[in-house]
Design a protein around this motif. Structure first.
Motif, PDB file in Angstrom:
ATOM      1  N   GLY A 195       0.856  -1.176   0.000  1.00  0.00           N
ATOM      2  CA  GLY A 195       0.000   0.000   0.000  1.00  0.00           C
ATOM      3  C   GLY A 195       0.894   1.228   0.000  1.00  0.00           C
ATOM      4  N   ARG A 196       0.715   2.067   1.023  1.00  0.00           N
ATOM      5  CA  ARG A 196       1.534   3.280   1.111  1.00  0.00           C
ATOM      6  C   ARG A 196       2.474   3.259   2.306  1.00  0.00           C
ATOM      7  N   THR A 197       2.746   2.080   2.822  1.00  0.00           N
ATOM      8  CA  THR A 197       3.658   2.014   3.958  1.00  0.00           C
ATOM      9  C   THR A 197       4.841   1.106   3.665  1.00  0.00           C
ATOM     10  N   GLN A 198       5.981   1.441   4.232  1.00  0.00           N
ATOM     11  CA  GLN A 198       7.169   0.611   4.103  1.00  0.00           C
ATOM     12  C   GLN A 198       7.029  -0.627   4.984  1.00  0.00           C
ATOM     13  N   ALA A 199       7.457  -1.757   4.476  1.00  0.00           N
ATOM     14  CA  ALA A 199       7.436  -2.992   5.258  1.00  0.00           C
ATOM     15  C   ALA A 199       8.589  -3.876   4.817  1.00  0.00           C
ATOM     16  N   VAL A 200       8.979  -4.767   5.711  1.00  0.00           N
ATOM     17  CA  VAL A 200       9.892  -5.841   5.339  1.00  0.00           C
ATOM     18  C   VAL A 200       9.017  -7.065   5.101  1.00  0.00           C
ATOM     19  N   LEU A 201       9.061  -7.591   3.889  1.00  0.00           N
ATOM     20  CA  LEU A 201       8.263  -8.750   3.513  1.00  0.00           C
ATOM     21  C   LEU A 201       9.168  -9.980   3.506  1.00  0.00           C
ATOM     22  N   TRP A 202       8.729 -11.024   4.184  1.00  0.00           N
ATOM     23  CA  TRP A 202       9.523 -12.253   4.301  1.00  0.00           C
ATOM     24  C   TRP A 202       8.606 -13.424   3.997  1.00  0.00           C
ATOM     25  N   GLN A 203       8.950 -14.203   2.964  1.00  0.00           N
ATOM     26  CA  GLN A 203       8.168 -15.412   2.697  1.00  0.00           C
ATOM     27  C   GLN A 203       8.730 -16.554   3.511  1.00  0.00           C
ATOM     28  N   LEU A 204       7.895 -17.077   4.404  1.00  0.00           N
ATOM     29  CA  LEU A 204       8.314 -18.143   5.315  1.00  0.00           C
ATOM     30  C   LEU A 204       8.204 -19.524   4.691  1.00  0.00           C
ATOM     31  N   THR A 205       7.084 -19.788   4.019  1.00  0.00           N
ATOM     32  CA  THR A 205       6.787 -21.144   3.549  1.00  0.00           C
ATOM     33  C   THR A 205       6.257 -21.099   2.119  1.00  0.00           C
ATOM     34  N   PRO A 206       6.350 -22.225   1.413  1.00  0.00           N
ATOM     35  CA  PRO A 206       5.848 -22.265   0.041  1.00  0.00           C
ATOM     36  C   PRO A 206       4.332 -22.188  -0.048  1.00  0.00           C
ATOM     37  N   GLU A 207       3.632 -22.333   1.039  1.00  0.00           N
ATOM     38  CA  GLU A 207       2.164 -22.460   1.073  1.00  0.00           C
ATOM     39  C   GLU A 207       1.382 -21.489   0.183  1.00  0.00           C
ATOM     40  N   PRO A 208       1.523 -20.195   0.137  1.00  0.00           N
ATOM     41  CA  PRO A 208       2.607 -19.432   0.760  1.00  0.00           C
ATOM     42  C   PRO A 208       2.209 -18.865   2.130  1.00  0.00           C
TER      43      PRO A 208
END
Length: 200
Positions: free
Chosen positions: A163-176
């Protein structure tokens, strides 16, 4: 009225822990209702220990010895487990994730090893968990990253706009399954954004 004694200086006692309120604590039931309705897990994971590290690449061996976790050599890579991990945020920047209360020990170990500049940023961000077969569909509505598994898979991370906010995105699992680490002041906004993107 119940009066509790303050914790001893320099400790995190039960009284102090009871005073902590995560940014989305008051919305836990609401998030659970949306999870049940949509089939996509949406929940807060509060109080993860987070330590930001800036260091020269030539001290990576010392860094690994200090934190006990393999350190990613590449940007946007993650090493470790969901409980204890190191995220590569930049050529000389990493984010260490660990259980609640572990930050002081991590910072102390890094300082003792002379492994760079380590700062406890645990109070800076909360974590939102998004998971399920349609979680990618939800995230693609609010994030412009290419989230296809060929480009972003389990073990990947990125600093990005959601959206309009900064975030750290981390994919944990393939599920996803994903973790989104966001500043506490933007947690409500992020929750609303993801709720609006959930399948109806």
């Amino acid at each position: 009225m119940t009066v509790t004694s303050p914790a001893e200086p320099g400790t995190t006692g039960a009284a102090t822990a009871d005073l902590r309120r995560s940014p989305l604590a008051a919305r836990a039931a609401e998030l659970a209702e949306h999870t049940a309705r949509s089939g996509v897990l949406l929940a807060e994971e509060p109080f993860l220990a987070q330590v930001n590290l800036r260091a020269a690449p030539d001290v990576l061996d010392r860094l690994e010895a200090a934190v006990g976790i393999p350190v990613p050599r590449g940007v946007n890579e993650v090493r470790g487990t969901p409980e204890r991990a190191v995220l590569g945020l930049g050529p000389d920047e990493w984010l260490i994730i660990a259980p609640d209360g572990a930050a002081d020990g991590i910072v102390g170990g890094l300082v003792a090893a002379g492994a760079g500049s380590a700062v406890d940023v645990s109070a800076n961000r909360t974590t939102v968990r998004l998971a399920g077969p349609r979680a990618r569909d939800v995230l693609e509505q609010v994030c412009s990253l290419d989230l296809h598994p060929r480009a972003f898979a389990a073990g990947s991370c990125a600093q990005t706009l959601v959206g309009r906010t900064q975030a750290v995105l981390w994919q944990l699992t393939p599920e996803p399954g994903y973790r989104l680490l966001v500043r506490g002041s933007f947690a409500g906004y992020l929750a609303d954004l993801l709720i609006d993107a959930l399948p109806r």
